[in-house]
Scaffold this motif. Sequence first.
Motif, short mmCIF file in Angstrom:
data_model
loop_
_atom_site.label_atom_id
_atom_site.label_comp_id
_atom_site.label_asym_id
_atom_site.label_seq_id
_atom_site.Cartn_x
_atom_site.Cartn_y
_atom_site.Cartn_z
N ASN A 1 0.83 -1.20 0.00
CA ASN A 1 0.00 0.00 0.00
C ASN A 1 0.87 1.26 0.00
N LEU A 2 1.91 1.28 0.82
CA LEU A 2 2.82 2.42 0.85
C LEU A 2 3.49 2.63 -0.50
N THR A 3 3.91 1.56 -1.13
CA THR A 3 4.58 1.66 -2.43
C THR A 3 3.63 2.16 -3.51
N VAL A 4 2.38 1.69 -3.50
CA VAL A 4 1.39 2.16 -4.47
C VAL A 4 1.12 3.64 -4.28
N VAL A 5 0.96 4.07 -3.03
CA VAL A 5 0.72 5.49 -2.75
C VAL A 5 1.89 6.33 -3.23
N ASP A 6 3.10 5.88 -2.98
CA ASP A 6 4.28 6.62 -3.44
C ASP A 6 4.34 6.67 -4.97
N CYS A 7 4.00 5.57 -5.64
CA CYS A 7 3.99 5.57 -7.11
C CYS A 7 2.97 6.56 -7.65
N LEU A 8 1.81 6.65 -7.01
CA LEU A 8 0.81 7.62 -7.44
C LEU A 8 1.32 9.06 -7.28
N LEU A 9 2.07 9.30 -6.23
CA LEU A 9 2.67 10.62 -6.05
C LEU A 9 3.68 10.91 -7.16
N PHE A 10 4.50 9.93 -7.48
CA PHE A 10 5.50 10.13 -8.52
C PHE A 10 4.88 10.35 -9.90
N LEU A 11 3.69 9.80 -10.13
CA LEU A 11 3.02 10.01 -11.41
C LEU A 11 2.49 11.43 -11.58
N VAL A 12 2.31 12.14 -10.47
CA VAL A 12 1.83 13.53 -10.52
C VAL A 12 3.00 14.50 -10.66
N LEU A 13 4.19 14.09 -10.26
CA LEU A 13 5.34 14.99 -10.27
C LEU A 13 5.68 15.59 -11.63
N PRO A 14 5.55 14.87 -12.77
CA PRO A 14 5.89 15.52 -14.04
C PRO A 14 5.06 16.79 -14.31
N PHE A 15 3.83 16.81 -13.86
CA PHE A 15 3.01 18.00 -14.04
C PHE A 15 3.50 19.15 -13.16
N ARG A 16 3.93 18.84 -11.95
CA ARG A 16 4.50 19.87 -11.07
C ARG A 16 5.84 20.36 -11.63
N GLU B 1 -7.95 24.73 -15.30
CA GLU B 1 -8.25 24.75 -13.87
C GLU B 1 -8.72 23.40 -13.33
N PRO B 2 -9.56 22.63 -14.03
CA PRO B 2 -9.97 21.32 -13.48
C PRO B 2 -8.79 20.37 -13.29
N PHE B 3 -7.87 20.34 -14.25
CA PHE B 3 -6.71 19.46 -14.11
C PHE B 3 -5.78 19.97 -13.01
N CYS B 4 -5.75 21.27 -12.80
CA CYS B 4 -4.98 21.85 -11.70
C CYS B 4 -5.51 21.31 -10.37
N ARG B 5 -6.82 21.27 -10.23
CA ARG B 5 -7.43 20.73 -9.01
C ARG B 5 -7.03 19.27 -8.79
N ILE B 6 -7.09 18.49 -9.85
CA ILE B 6 -6.77 17.06 -9.75
C ILE B 6 -5.31 16.86 -9.35
N VAL B 7 -4.41 17.59 -9.99
CA VAL B 7 -2.98 17.44 -9.69
C VAL B 7 -2.69 17.87 -8.26
N MET B 8 -3.27 18.98 -7.83
CA MET B 8 -3.04 19.44 -6.46
C MET B 8 -3.60 18.44 -5.45
N ALA B 9 -4.81 17.93 -5.71
CA ALA B 9 -5.42 16.97 -4.80
C ALA B 9 -4.60 15.69 -4.72
N MET B 10 -4.15 15.19 -5.86
CA MET B 10 -3.34 13.97 -5.87
C MET B 10 -2.01 14.20 -5.15
N PHE B 11 -1.40 15.35 -5.39
CA PHE B 11 -0.10 15.67 -4.78
C PHE B 11 -0.21 15.67 -3.25
#
Length: 138
Positions: free
Chosen positions: A35-50, A64-74
């Motif tokens: 679970n920890l590894t999956v959560v970390d992988c999801l974080l890393f998938l958002v990093l290219p947008f940041r 703006e909608p995608f901004c919300r999604i990226v911020m929420a995921m991050f």
Amino acid sequence: MYLLAFSFGLPSNLLALWVLVFRTKHLPSTTMLINLTVVDCLLFLVLPFRIAYHFQGNNWDLGEPFCRIVMAMFYGNIYSSVWCLALVALDRYVALVHPCGAKTLRSQQMTLYMTGAVRLVMLAAMLPLLLSQHDPTA
């Protein structure tokens, strides 16, 4: 720093995930580490947008909608990582300090409940960010 974290973090977490799923005995503690590894992988998938956001001089071009999604995921994934680490630490504590009571607290069912609780905390942390307006140019 995001670029460095993404470059090393995603491949190493994907390798760890593969080892945990296919090469490790499935114990309750393994479930928490997966679970920890999956959560970390999801974080890393958002990093290219940041990374793109910062390389473009803090200018968000993806709407703006995608901004919300990226911020929420991050931020949701950061909270989830902290909770996953806390649960792994609690599991280790129970196994070492209270080995007699460890059978009940370290069961697969209890681990799934705790994993579900982490997911609920993640969703609760993400919900305000998903619902609030963001200025993507700020």
